[in-house]
Design a protein around this motif. Structure first.
Motif, mmCIF file in Angstrom:
data_model
loop_
_atom_site.group_PDB
_atom_site.id
_atom_site.type_symbol
_atom_site.label_atom_id
_atom_site.label_comp_id
_atom_site.label_asym_id
_atom_site.label_seq_id
_atom_site.Cartn_x
_atom_site.Cartn_y
_atom_site.Cartn_z
ATOM 1 N N ILE A 1 1.016 -1.449 0.134
ATOM 2 C CA ILE A 1 0.071 0.287 -0.187
ATOM 3 C C ILE A 1 0.967 0.978 -0.272
ATOM 4 O O ILE A 1 1.747 1.509 0.755
ATOM 5 C CB ILE A 1 -1.021 -0.378 1.605
ATOM 6 N N LEU A 2 0.358 1.786 -0.630
ATOM 7 C CA LEU A 2 1.447 3.218 -1.129
ATOM 8 C C LEU A 2 0.308 4.612 -0.767
ATOM 9 O O LEU A 2 -0.383 4.289 -1.138
ATOM 10 C CB LEU A 2 1.813 3.589 -2.376
ATOM 11 N N GLN A 3 1.148 5.770 -0.782
ATOM 12 C CA GLN A 3 -0.010 6.650 -0.393
ATOM 13 C C GLN A 3 1.026 7.984 -1.225
ATOM 14 O O GLN A 3 2.202 8.171 -1.859
ATOM 15 C CB GLN A 3 0.105 7.359 1.214
ATOM 16 N N GLY A 4 0.407 8.340 -2.273
ATOM 17 C CA GLY A 4 1.076 9.549 -3.341
ATOM 18 C C GLY A 4 -0.500 10.777 -3.791
ATOM 19 O O GLY A 4 -1.544 10.848 -2.798
ATOM 20 N N THR A 5 0.176 11.767 -4.205
ATOM 21 C CA THR A 5 -1.034 12.437 -4.984
ATOM 22 C C THR A 5 -1.342 12.221 -6.520
ATOM 23 O O THR A 5 -0.051 11.449 -7.157
ATOM 24 C CB THR A 5 0.196 13.406 -5.200
ATOM 25 N N VAL A 6 -2.690 12.246 -6.969
ATOM 26 C CA VAL A 6 -3.268 12.428 -8.157
ATOM 27 C C VAL A 6 -1.796 13.500 -8.815
ATOM 28 O O VAL A 6 -2.434 14.452 -8.292
ATOM 29 C CB VAL A 6 -4.535 12.231 -8.084
ATOM 30 N N THR A 7 -1.455 12.895 -9.923
ATOM 31 C CA THR A 7 -1.423 14.060 -10.916
ATOM 32 C C THR A 7 -1.971 14.605 -11.796
ATOM 33 O O THR A 7 -1.554 14.815 -12.792
ATOM 34 C CB THR A 7 0.244 13.345 -11.002
ATOM 35 N N SER A 8 -2.677 13.579 -12.597
ATOM 36 C CA SER A 8 -3.681 13.501 -13.566
ATOM 37 C C SER A 8 -4.924 12.084 -14.059
ATOM 38 O O SER A 8 -4.758 11.151 -13.136
ATOM 39 C CB SER A 8 -2.846 12.563 -14.982
ATOM 40 N N ASP A 9 -5.960 13.111 -14.373
ATOM 41 C CA ASP A 9 -6.777 12.020 -14.064
ATOM 42 C C ASP A 9 -7.865 11.963 -15.386
ATOM 43 O O ASP A 9 -8.943 12.214 -15.668
ATOM 44 C CB ASP A 9 -8.239 12.591 -13.170
ATOM 45 N N ALA A 10 -7.176 12.390 -16.447
ATOM 46 C CA ALA A 10 -7.970 12.402 -18.285
ATOM 47 C C ALA A 10 -8.226 11.361 -18.811
ATOM 48 O O ALA A 10 -8.977 11.403 -19.037
ATOM 49 C CB ALA A 10 -6.526 12.733 -18.777
ATOM 50 N N ASN A 11 -7.475 10.474 -17.925
ATOM 51 C CA ASN A 11 -8.229 8.548 -18.503
ATOM 52 C C ASN A 11 -9.421 7.903 -17.758
ATOM 53 O O ASN A 11 -9.592 8.473 -16.920
ATOM 54 C CB ASN A 11 -7.036 8.090 -18.911
ATOM 55 N N ALA A 12 -10.397 7.729 -18.442
ATOM 56 C CA ALA A 12 -11.950 6.989 -17.906
ATOM 57 C C ALA A 12 -11.013 6.126 -16.770
ATOM 58 O O ALA A 12 -10.052 5.038 -17.478
ATOM 59 C CB ALA A 12 -12.443 6.532 -19.487
ATOM 60 N N GLN A 13 -11.544 6.025 -15.743
ATOM 61 C CA GLN A 13 -11.560 5.014 -15.117
ATOM 62 C C GLN A 13 -10.046 4.480 -14.383
ATOM 63 O O GLN A 13 -9.444 3.524 -13.985
ATOM 64 C CB GLN A 13 -11.930 3.675 -14.756
ATOM 65 N N THR A 14 -9.010 5.444 -14.983
ATOM 66 C CA THR A 14 -7.509 5.199 -14.176
ATOM 67 C C THR A 14 -7.500 6.736 -13.521
ATOM 68 O O THR A 14 -7.454 7.759 -14.263
ATOM 69 C CB THR A 14 -6.948 5.103 -15.667
ATOM 70 N N VAL A 15 -5.636 7.025 -12.772
ATOM 71 C CA VAL A 15 -5.721 7.964 -12.532
ATOM 72 C C VAL A 15 -4.420 7.510 -12.280
ATOM 73 O O VAL A 15 -3.354 6.470 -12.122
ATOM 74 C CB VAL A 15 -6.292 8.842 -11.076
ATOM 75 N N THR A 16 -2.808 8.381 -12.591
ATOM 76 C CA THR A 16 -1.913 8.932 -12.087
ATOM 77 C C THR A 16 -1.386 9.440 -11.017
ATOM 78 O O THR A 16 -1.979 10.671 -10.602
ATOM 79 C CB THR A 16 -1.511 9.025 -13.205
ATOM 80 N N VAL A 17 -0.875 8.187 -10.010
ATOM 81 C CA VAL A 17 -0.417 8.514 -8.933
ATOM 82 C C VAL A 17 1.151 9.328 -8.726
ATOM 83 O O VAL A 17 2.015 7.524 -9.170
ATOM 84 C CB VAL A 17 -1.508 8.301 -7.586
#
Length: 76
Positions: free
Chosen positions: A5-21
Motif C-alpha cells: 500500500i502506497l500513499q501519493g498525489t493524483v497528478t492526472s485524471d484524464a483517462n477513464a477509470q484511471t488516475v496517475t499517482v
C-alpha cells in the motif's frame, strides 16, 4: 504475501477509470548522509472516476487491469 500500500498525489485524471499517482519516497544517501527525495508514477484503477488532480490517495497492488495498470485506489 500482503499487498503493498502506497500513499501519493493524483497528478492526472484524464483517462477513464484511471488516475496517475505520484508517490514520493525519502531516504538517506549512504555516503553523503543527505536526505534525498525520489518520486515514481503509478497508474491506478479508479472505477467510479471519484478522484481528481491534486487529491491525496492510497493505492494497493492488484491483479493487472490493463497493460500499465497494476494498482487500484483504496481511499482518499
Amino acid at each position: 504475501m500482503p499487498k503493498r500500500i502506497l500513499q501519493g498525489t493524483v497528478t492526472s485524471d484524464a483517462n477513464a477509470q484511471t488516475v496517475t499517482v505520484s508517490v514520493e519516497r525519502r531516504f538517506t544517501h549512504p555516503v553523503l548522509k543527505k536526505t534525498i527525495r525520489r518520486s515514481k508514477k503509478y497508474r491506478a484503477h479508479d472505477a467510479e472516476n471519484a478522484f481528481k488532480k491534486g487529491d491525496s490517495v492510497r493505492i494497493q497492488e492488484c491483479a493487472p487491469h490493463s497493460k500499465t495498470k497494476r494498482w487500484e485506489v483504496l481511499s482518499a
